[in-house]
Design an enzyme around this catalytic site. Sequence first.
Site, PDB file in Angstrom:
ATOM      1  N   PHE A 128      34.157  70.551  39.053  1.00  0.00           N
ATOM      2  CA  PHE A 128      33.659  69.902  38.173  1.00  0.00           C
ATOM      3  C   PHE A 128      35.574  70.259  37.131  1.00  0.00           C
ATOM      4  CE2 PHE A 128      33.028  70.473  33.851  1.00  0.00           C
ATOM      5  CZ  PHE A 128      32.528  68.628  33.554  1.00  0.00           C
ATOM      6  N   GLU A 129      35.163  71.105  36.888  1.00  0.00           N
ATOM      7  CA  GLU A 129      37.063  71.532  36.568  1.00  0.00           C
ATOM      8  C   GLU A 129      37.746  71.406  34.944  1.00  0.00           C
ATOM      9  OE1 GLU A 129      40.076  72.517  39.455  1.00  0.00           O
ATOM     10  OE2 GLU A 129      39.089  71.972  41.143  1.00  0.00           O
TER      11      GLU A 129
END
Length: 385
Positions: A128-129
């Site tokens: 996701f980050e």
Amino acid sequence: MQMENTLASVGLFCVLLVGGFGSHCPCENKELCHPINDTAIKEVFVFSKNPGERIWRQYDWDKMTTIVVVGFVSSSLMCFAHEHNVRIVSVATFQKSDLANSTLIEEWIEKQISHVKRKHLDGINIDFEQPIPKNQPLLNRAFTDMVRLTNEKFKEEMPSSQVTVDVAWSPNCIDRRCYDYAALAEASDFLFVMSYDHRSQIFERCVAGANSGYYKAQKGLEDYLALGIPAEKLVLGLPWYGMKYPCLEIDDSDVCSIRYVSFLGAFCSQKAGTQKCFSDIYPLADESASGRMWDNRSLSPYFIHTDPYAGQTFQFWYDDPESLSSKFGLASRLGLRGVGVWRADCLDYSDKEEALAITDKMWDAIPTFHIHDHESSSPISFVFN
């Protein structure tokens, strides 16, 4: 009765098709299309980015427990991985803007399950980050709920499947990722702690430094554990790449000043440099005027290299078998679930003797496991070479 038999045959064929077995299996041994059912609590989690069959066949398959494919899926790789009792999972991403839409979330989950079944994989790694600030608790909860629902749906369809989440090297809002890490660990099978890019945000002097320093890695892991996350829910990820920084100037202490490139609120960042695979960095170390040097503050190697054609001096920070072994040892001492690397294809798999020797040493630095008989109550333990 004939119609009923026909319908039954069609139904059986559909079950085989959806389940990924039967004539749709690309492996010569059809059993290899079954998912890996081994639920051992230790992991060597290795990423690979479409290097081609000649390369991935040379990976140390006795070390890995899971291979994560990034940007590609190969039927021959799936068969080969399963033949070696190694899980194969794909990277999955999700847009933050879609977290508020339950329909899009359900559609995304169904798409991931369909993809994994169709390709005979063993699960997904959620990368996701994206920033979620502290002042957005509802969005944070939505992300956690999405991960939890994904894991639940996967386990319903494929009980032995694996659903994991990539997280920053520290839980302290790195790159504005202020997630509920304890909840994410509970919602997934484990967290892959990306203990690299330590200089994504530089708030002190704008200088080059270690990409994956030992003491920062230690602090990050200890902070995760302090949140109450069980050690068996954490896998330490380390880099098989480093950073190349153009130096504005270098002082007498080998400190390389770099240009100011801001990132997410930090006035300086590693974006002033470029990522380079270990296979590109290592040959330059011996050729450089400085040779390989060692930084005791981060337990990391580095060197200074001048490009005569560009008329530019660079400082390289990277990891090698010595620096990696110390951090793998840290994972063992903290009792983590395991370790991993980004990326397996960042080594030199050519037929050059010297290149193969250092490639073997990089693989040898990764811990192996004593795998006990399933009837035994003895735990699986790290063994360091």
